[in-house]
Write an enzyme that holds these catalytic residues in place. Structure first.
Site, PDB file in Angstrom:
ATOM      1  N   ARG A   1       1.344 -12.435  -1.525  1.00  0.00           N
ATOM      2  CA  ARG A   1       0.011 -12.569  -0.936  1.00  0.00           C
ATOM      3  C   ARG A   1      -0.864 -13.554  -1.671  1.00  0.00           C
ATOM      4  NH1 ARG A   1      -1.817  -9.343   3.637  1.00  0.00           N
ATOM      5  NH2 ARG A   1      -0.232  -7.739   3.899  1.00  0.00           N
TER       6      ARG A   1
ATOM      7  N   LYS B   1      -2.617 -11.887  12.547  1.00  0.00           N
ATOM      8  CA  LYS B   1      -4.088 -11.935  12.520  1.00  0.00           C
ATOM      9  C   LYS B   1      -4.595 -13.081  11.647  1.00  0.00           C
ATOM     10  CE  LYS B   1      -4.585  -7.780  10.817  1.00  0.00           C
ATOM     11  NZ  LYS B   1      -3.151  -7.442  10.759  1.00  0.00           N
ATOM     12  N   THR B   2      -4.078 -13.149  10.423  1.00  0.00           N
ATOM     13  CA  THR B   2      -4.549 -14.168   9.492  1.00  0.00           C
ATOM     14  C   THR B   2      -4.116 -15.557   9.958  1.00  0.00           C
ATOM     15  OG1 THR B   2      -4.470 -12.581   7.680  1.00  0.00           O
ATOM     16  CG2 THR B   2      -4.504 -14.902   7.061  1.00  0.00           C
TER      17      THR B   2
ATOM     18  N   ARG C   1       0.821  -1.204   0.000  1.00  0.00           N
ATOM     19  CA  ARG C   1       0.000   0.000   0.000  1.00  0.00           C
ATOM     20  C   ARG C   1       0.863   1.266   0.000  1.00  0.00           C
ATOM     21  NH1 ARG C   1      -2.027   0.652   4.426  1.00  0.00           N
ATOM     22  NH2 ARG C   1      -1.385  -1.284   5.450  1.00  0.00           N
TER      23      ARG C   1
ATOM     24  N   SER D   1       0.111  -5.199  10.345  1.00  0.00           N
ATOM     25  CA  SER D   1       0.485  -6.120   9.284  1.00  0.00           C
ATOM     26  C   SER D   1       1.630  -7.035   9.717  1.00  0.00           C
ATOM     27  CB  SER D   1       0.899  -5.294   8.063  1.00  0.00           C
ATOM     28  OG  SER D   1       1.007  -6.128   6.959  1.00  0.00           O
TER      29      SER D   1
ATOM     30  N   ASP E   1      -9.402 -10.258   8.949  1.00  0.00           N
ATOM     31  CA  ASP E   1      -8.836  -8.899   8.906  1.00  0.00           C
ATOM     32  C   ASP E   1      -9.756  -7.732   9.274  1.00  0.00           C
ATOM     33  OD1 ASP E   1      -6.295  -7.537   8.235  1.00  0.00           O
ATOM     34  OD2 ASP E   1      -7.432  -6.607   6.642  1.00  0.00           O
TER      35      ASP E   1
ATOM     36  N   HIS F   1      -9.841  -3.514  13.016  1.00  0.00           N
ATOM     37  CA  HIS F   1      -8.805  -4.143  12.204  1.00  0.00           C
ATOM     38  C   HIS F   1      -8.348  -5.388  12.950  1.00  0.00           C
ATOM     39  CE1 HIS F   1      -4.595  -4.044  10.172  1.00  0.00           C
ATOM     40  NE2 HIS F   1      -5.447  -4.752   9.465  1.00  0.00           N
TER      41      HIS F   1
ATOM     42  N   LYS G   1      -8.447  -2.242   1.471  1.00  0.00           N
ATOM     43  CA  LYS G   1      -8.215  -1.422   2.646  1.00  0.00           C
ATOM     44  C   LYS G   1      -8.856  -0.035   2.486  1.00  0.00           C
ATOM     45  CE  LYS G   1      -6.597  -3.895   5.899  1.00  0.00           C
ATOM     46  NZ  LYS G   1      -5.419  -4.661   6.040  1.00  0.00           N
TER      47      LYS G   1
HETATM   48  N1  LIG Z   1       4.980 -16.973  16.587  1.00  0.00           N
HETATM   49  C1  LIG Z   1       4.341 -16.570  15.504  1.00  0.00           C
HETATM   50  N2  LIG Z   1       3.059 -16.151  15.575  1.00  0.00           N
HETATM   51  C2  LIG Z   1       2.397 -15.701  14.487  1.00  0.00           C
HETATM   52  N3  LIG Z   1       2.939 -15.646  13.249  1.00  0.00           N
HETATM   53  C3  LIG Z   1       4.196 -16.071  13.097  1.00  0.00           C
HETATM   54  C4  LIG Z   1       4.952 -16.544  14.204  1.00  0.00           C
HETATM   55  N4  LIG Z   1       6.179 -16.876  13.760  1.00  0.00           N
HETATM   56  C5  LIG Z   1       6.199 -16.636  12.449  1.00  0.00           C
HETATM   57  N5  LIG Z   1       5.010 -16.160  12.011  1.00  0.00           N
HETATM   58  C6  LIG Z   1       4.708 -15.738  10.619  1.00  0.00           C
HETATM   59  O1  LIG Z   1       4.391 -14.356  10.639  1.00  0.00           O
HETATM   60  C7  LIG Z   1       3.440 -14.050   9.633  1.00  0.00           C
HETATM   61  C8  LIG Z   1       2.203 -13.415  10.218  1.00  0.00           C
HETATM   62  O2  LIG Z   1       1.492 -12.851   9.156  1.00  0.00           O
HETATM   63  P1  LIG Z   1      -0.083 -12.708   9.041  1.00  0.00           P
HETATM   64  O3  LIG Z   1      -0.778 -13.726   9.872  1.00  0.00           O
HETATM   65  O4  LIG Z   1      -0.421 -12.668   7.607  1.00  0.00           O
HETATM   66  O5  LIG Z   1      -0.241 -11.259   9.670  1.00  0.00           O
HETATM   67  P2  LIG Z   1      -1.435 -10.237   9.562  1.00  0.00           P
HETATM   68  O6  LIG Z   1      -2.621 -10.988   9.098  1.00  0.00           O
HETATM   69  O7  LIG Z   1      -1.589  -9.730  10.953  1.00  0.00           O
HETATM   70  O8  LIG Z   1      -0.963  -9.189   8.603  1.00  0.00           O
HETATM   71  C9  LIG Z   1       3.110 -15.345   8.938  1.00  0.00           C
HETATM   72  O9  LIG Z   1       3.900 -15.420   7.798  1.00  0.00           O
HETATM   73  C10 LIG Z   1       3.508 -16.392   9.984  1.00  0.00           C
HETATM   74  O10 LIG Z   1       3.862 -17.614   9.412  1.00  0.00           O
HETATM   75  C1  LIG Z   2      -3.780  -5.929   3.259  1.00  0.00           C
HETATM   76  C2  LIG Z   2      -3.144  -5.579   4.311  1.00  0.00           C
HETATM   77  O1  LIG Z   2      -3.424  -6.196   5.514  1.00  0.00           O
HETATM   78  P1  LIG Z   2      -2.626  -7.152   6.537  1.00  0.00           P
HETATM   79  O2  LIG Z   2      -1.174  -6.972   6.287  1.00  0.00           O
HETATM   80  O3  LIG Z   2      -3.034  -6.647   7.879  1.00  0.00           O
HETATM   81  O4  LIG Z   2      -3.067  -8.560   6.329  1.00  0.00           O
HETATM   82  C3  LIG Z   2      -2.210  -4.460   4.212  1.00  0.00           C
HETATM   83  O5  LIG Z   2      -1.844  -3.912   5.249  1.00  0.00           O
HETATM   84  O6  LIG Z   2      -1.846  -4.100   3.070  1.00  0.00           O
HETATM   85 CA   LIG Z   3      -3.059  -4.541   7.828  1.00  0.00          CA
HETATM   86 MN   LIG Z   4      -3.812 -10.498   7.399  1.00  0.00          MN
END
Ligand SMILES: Nc1ncnc2c1ncn2[C@@H]1O[C@H](COP(=O)(O)OP(=O)(O)O)[C@@H](O)[C@H]1O
Ligand SMILES: C=C(OP(=O)(O)O)C(=O)O
Ligand SMILES: [Ca+2]
Ligand SMILES: [Mn+2]
Length: 662
Positions: free
Chosen positions: A446, A366-367, A180, A362, A381, A344, A325
Site C-alpha cells: 500500500r 475505487k482508488t 485488517r 477492497s 475511499d 464506502h 477504517k
Molecule cells: N479493469 C480494471 N478496473 C479496475 N481496476 C483494475 C482493473 N484491472 C486491474 N485492476 C487493478 O485492480 C486494483 C484495484 O484496486 P483499488 O483501486 O486499490 O481498489 P479499492 O480502492 O476499491 O480497494 C488495482 O491494482 C488496479 O490496477
Molecule cells: C484500507 C482498506 O481499504 P480499500 O481496500 O477499500 O482501499 C482496507 O480494506 O483495509
Molecule cells: Ca475497503
Molecule cells: Mn482504495
C-alpha cells in the site's frame, strides 16, 4: 534530492556546490603572491560546532501572526496555551485507575538540550503516594504533530524496516499483520449502542463490555506511558466544515503518525491553536498484544471501539489501515445520526461539476477509477452525502500498489514520493527501486499519500450532489457484464448485496473464485443495520436524480483460470461514457437471470465483450456459472427479506424483485 555525483553519501568538493564552509587549505598555493580568486563564501557566523548546528534550524514562522487565544473571553498567553495543550494530552493518556495523567513534556528525548519546561501532572485529587507507579515517576515525551521530514528521521533512526525508496517515499513494514483483522474488531455494547447498532449474525460489530474495554484501554495506555516518547496527531475528519470531527491519535511509531498525517485532514497552524479537546481519540499500542486471558479476547489482537467514551484502542496489530477504517466506522455511527449518509466509496467530479461515486469492496477499483487525470479527485475511499452535497472524510488516499505500473496509473505512481508511506513493498537493496510485482511480504502492498499529491485533487474535497452512482464488482466468475444500467430498485438490491468475488492466494495452482457479499459494499465498517444506509441512499438518489450503474472490473471470457481480467483501459472507457452521459443514450438489451440492462455498443470497447455470453467459448459452462452466481446472490439476500427499506413498502417489494430471476 540534489545528486552530487559522489555516491554513497560522500561530500562533493565541487566548488560551485559549496554552501558556506570556508575551504580548508592544507597546502600553500603554488604562487603565494597571486591574489587568490577563491569564490568561497564568508566564514560561518559560529565559533563552535554546537553553534554551527544551532544555526541550521530556524524557528518556524506561523503563516499568520499568532493571535492571543481566548478562553472564556480572557486572552491567554502562548505559554498558557502550550500548557493547556500538554494538560489535554496528559488527560488523554491518564490511567483510569491511578487518578493522574502522566508527566508529559514536549519534544524529542534524544535532544536533551531541548527538554523544555516540565508539565506538572494534572491532579484531580491530592495523589496518595502509594498510587505512584514507575511510569508516573518519569516523563513521557510527546512528539506532537511532527512534520513528514521529522517523522522520516524518527522512523529511520528508531524503527527497523524503515528506508527511503528511490522516489523518496518512506518504506515501512507493518509487522505480522499486513491487512485488517475484522474478527478482532469489537464494539462496546451498552445503553447507548444497544438499540442503535446492528448486532448479531452478519454484523461486523462483535460485542464487548465496558469493563473489558477499560482493561484493554489501561493496557494500551500503560504501554504507551511506559515508553520514552509517543507520537500525538491532532487532526480532522470530514471536509464539510459543519460536520468536522476532531481526532487525536496517540501512537508509538513514527510510521503510524506519518500514516495518519497523510490520511486525516491536516490542520493549519491556526486551526491547531484552537484545537482544544478532541471529539475522538485512538490509542494505538499495536506492538503490544492484548491479554488472551481477558474476557472476550480470541487472539492477541484487539481493536476496540467505545462510542460512549469516544475512544478506540488498538492492541496486537500494527497494520495502519486499522486506524483509518476504525475511524470510518465511527463516522458510520456519528453521521447518520445527523441525517448524513456515510459511504464506502471513491468520488470524483468532472469539469462541469458532475459528481460520481464509486462503491466497491477492497480491490474492486475505487482508488484506481476515482483517480482520473481528466477529473477532479474528491476522495478515494470514504465520503459523506449530506443535504449540501458530498464531502471527503479523509485528507489522503490509500492505494494498492501490487503490480502498479507508471503507464497505467501515472497519477498514483507520481504520488509515491517524499512524504508517502509505502507499506510492505520490496525494493532493490542498493538503488532502493521498488519492485511493485514482488509479493514476498504481502499482496496487500500500500501507499498512503496526502490527497494533494494527486495533481487534480479538488481542495477543499467537497462537491455537489452525485449524478452517477457506480457500483464496482470484481467478478472472478466472469458472468457479470462489464457495465449495466440499473434502476433504483436494482441499485438498492446490489448496494445491499455488496458483491465481489476475489481469488485469494494464487501460488498453489488454480483456485475457485469465492463470492463475498458485504452489505453496503463495506459491512466491515457499518454500525447500523444495512437497510438504514440503503434507505438513505435511495432517498438521496431519488431526490437528486442520480443514475445507478453496475461495473464489473473482474473477469471476462470465462472464470478466473480460463478467462482474463477486463483491461483497465476498457473499464476507463466505460467510466468515461458514464461520466459524459453518452452511455445513458445508448441502446440497451436485458440479460438473462440477473435482468440487467446492458448497452449493445460503446465507443472504445469491443462490442462483443459487452455481453459476457459472447466471450465464453463454452456456452454451457457460462450458463452454469451464471446460475451458480444467481443462487449465491439469492441465498445471501435471504437475511434481508424481512426488512422494510425506509417508509416506502413499494420500494421494499421492488428491491426484493430486483435480484436474479430464474
Ligand atoms: N479493469 C480494471 N478496473 C479496475 N481496476 C483494475 C482493473 N484491472 C486491474 N485492476 C487493478 O485492480 C486494483 C484495484 O484496486 P483499488 O483501486 O486499490 O481498489 P479499492 O480502492 O476499491 O480497494 C488495482 O491494482 C488496479 O490496477
Ligand atoms: C484500507 C482498506 O481499504 P480499500 O481496500 O477499500 O482501499 C482496507 O480494506 O483495509
Ligand atoms: Ca475497503
Ligand atoms: Mn482504495
Amino acid at each position: 534530492m540534489a545528486s552530487n555525483g559522489a555516491g554513497n553519501g560522500e561530500f562533493s568538493f565541487d566548488n560551485k556546490r559549496r554552501i558556506g564552509l570556508p575551504k580548508i587549505q592544507t597546502q600553500k598555493t603554488e604562487d603565494e603572491n597571486v591574489v587568490c580568486h577563491d569564490d568561497s563564501a564568508t566564514p560561518v557566523k559560529a565559533q563552535t560546532l554546537d553553534e554551527l548546528h544551532s544555526l541550521q534550524k530556524k524557528k518556524s514562522a506561523p503563516t499568520t501572526p499568532i493571535k492571543s487565544p481566548h478562553v472564556f473571553g480572557v486572552a491567554v498567553s502562548e505559554e498558557e496555551r502550550q500548557k493547556q495543550q500538554l494538560q489535554s494530552i496528559s488527560a488523554s493518556l491518564a490511567s483510569l485507575t491511578r487518578e493522574t495523567g502522566p508527566k508529559v513534556v514536549k519534544g524529542d528525548p534524544a535532544r536533551q538540550a531541548e527538554t523544555p519546561k516540565v508539565q506538572q501532572p494534572v491532579h484531580h485529587h491530592p495523589t496518595p503516594a502509594l498510587n505512584i507507579s514507575d511510569s508516573g515517576l518519569k516523563f513521557t515525551h510527546i512528539l506532537y504533530n511532527l512534520s513528514p521530514a521529522e517523522l522520516y528521521e524518527q522512523a529511520i533512526k528508531y524503527e527497523k524496516g524503515s528506508f527511503i525508496t528511490s522516489s523518496g517515499a518512506l518504506a515501512t513494514l507493518s509487522g505480522a499483520k499486513t491487512g485488517r483483522s475484522p474478527r478482532d474488531k469489537r464494539v462496546v455494547r451498552d445503553e447507548t449502542t444497544e438499540d442503535d447498532l446492528w448486532w448479531g449474525k452478519g454484523s461486523p460489530n462483535i460485542e464487548m463490555d465496558e469493563q473489558t474495554f477499560l482493561i484493554n484501554r489501561e493496557r494500551a495506555v500503560d504501554y504507551l506511558c511506559s515508553l520514552e516518547k509517543v507520537f500525538v496527531n491532532d487532526q480532522f475528519l470530514n471536509w464539510d466544515p459543519n460536520n468536522r470531527i476532531k481526532v487525536r491519535i496517540v501512537s508509538a511509531r513514527a510510521y503510524h503518525s506519518l500514516f495518519m498525517h497523510n490520511m486525516c485532514i491536516r490542520p493549519t497552524p491556526e486551526e491547531l491553536e484552537d484545537f482544544g479537546t478532541p471529539d475522538f481519540t485512538i490509542y494505538n499500542a499495536g506492538q503490544f498484544p492484548c491479554n488472551r486471558y481477558t474476557h472476550y479476547m480470541t487472539s492477541s489482537t484487539s481493536i476496540d471501539i467505545n462510542l460512549a467514551r469516544r475512544e478506540m484502542v488498538i492492541l496486537g496489530t500494527q497494520y495502519a489501515g486499522e486506524m483509518k477504517k476504525g475511524l470510518f466506522g465511527v463516522m458510520h455511527y456519528l453521521m447518520p445520526k445527523r441525517q448524513i449518509l456515510s459511504l464506502h466509496s471513491g468520488c470524483n467530479m468532472g469539469k462541469e461539476g458532475d459528481v460520481a461515486l464509486f462503491f466497491g469492496l477492497s480491490g474492486t477499483g475505487k482508488t484506481t477509477l476515482s483517480t482520473d487525470h481528466n477529473r477532479y479527485l474528491i476522495g478515494d475511499d470514504e465520503h459523506c452525502w449530506s443535504d449540501h452535497g458530498v464531502s471527503n472524510i479523509e485528507g489522503g488516499c490509500y492505494a494498492k500498489c501490487i503490480d502498479l505500473a507508471r503507464e497505467k496509473e501515472p497519477d498514483i505512481w507520481n504520488a509515491i514520493k517524499f512524504g508517502t508511506v509505502l507499506e510492505n513493498v520490496v525494493f532493490e537493496e542498493h538503488a532502493r527501486e521498488v519492485d511493485y510485482t514482488d509479493k514476498s511480504v504481502t499482496e496487500n502492498t500500500r501507499a498512503a499519500y496526502p490527497i494533494e499529491y494527486i495533481p487534480n485533487a479538488k481542495i477543499p474535497c467537497v462537491g455537489p450532489h452525485p449524478k452517477n452512482v457506480i457500483l464496482l464488482a470484481c467478478d472472478a466468475f466472469g458472468v457479470l457484464p462489464p457495465v449495466s444500467k440499473l434502476n433504483l430498485a436494482q441499485t438498492m438490491y446490489h448496494f445491499i448485496s455488496g458483491y465481489t468475488a476475489l481469488v485469494a492466494g494464487t501460488e498453489d495452482g488454480i483456485k475457485e473464485p469465492t463470492a463475498t457479499f458485504s452489505a453496503c459494499f463495506g459491512a466491515a465498517f457499518i454500525m447500523l443495520h444495512p437497510t438504514k444506509y440503503a434507505a438513505m441512499l435511495a432517498e438521496k438518489m431519488q431526490k437528486h436524480g442520480a443514475t445507478g450503474w453496475l461495473v464489473n472490473t473482474g473477469w471476462s471470457g470465462g472464470s478466473y483460470g480460463s478467462g482474463s481480467r477486463i483491461k483497465l483501459a476498457y473499464t476507463r472507457k466505460i467510466i468515461d461514457a458514464i461520466h459524459s452521459g453518452a452511455l445513458l443514450k445508448a441502446e440497451y438489451k436485458k440479460t438473462e437471470v440477473f435482468g440487467l440492462e446492458i448497452p449493445t455498443a460503446l465507443e472504445g470497447v469491443p462490442s462483443e465483450i459487452l455481453d459476457p455470453v459472447n466471450t465464453w467459448p463454452d456456452k454451457k459452462a457460462h450458463k452454469d456459472t451464471l446460475l451458480k452466481l444467481g443462487g449465491l446472490f439469492r441465498k445471501n439476500f435471504e437475511v434481508f427479506t424481512n426488512y422494510k427499506i425506509g417508509s416506502d413498502s413499494n420500494l421494499t417489494e421492488e428491491i426484493l424483485a430486483a435480484g436474479p430471476n430464474f
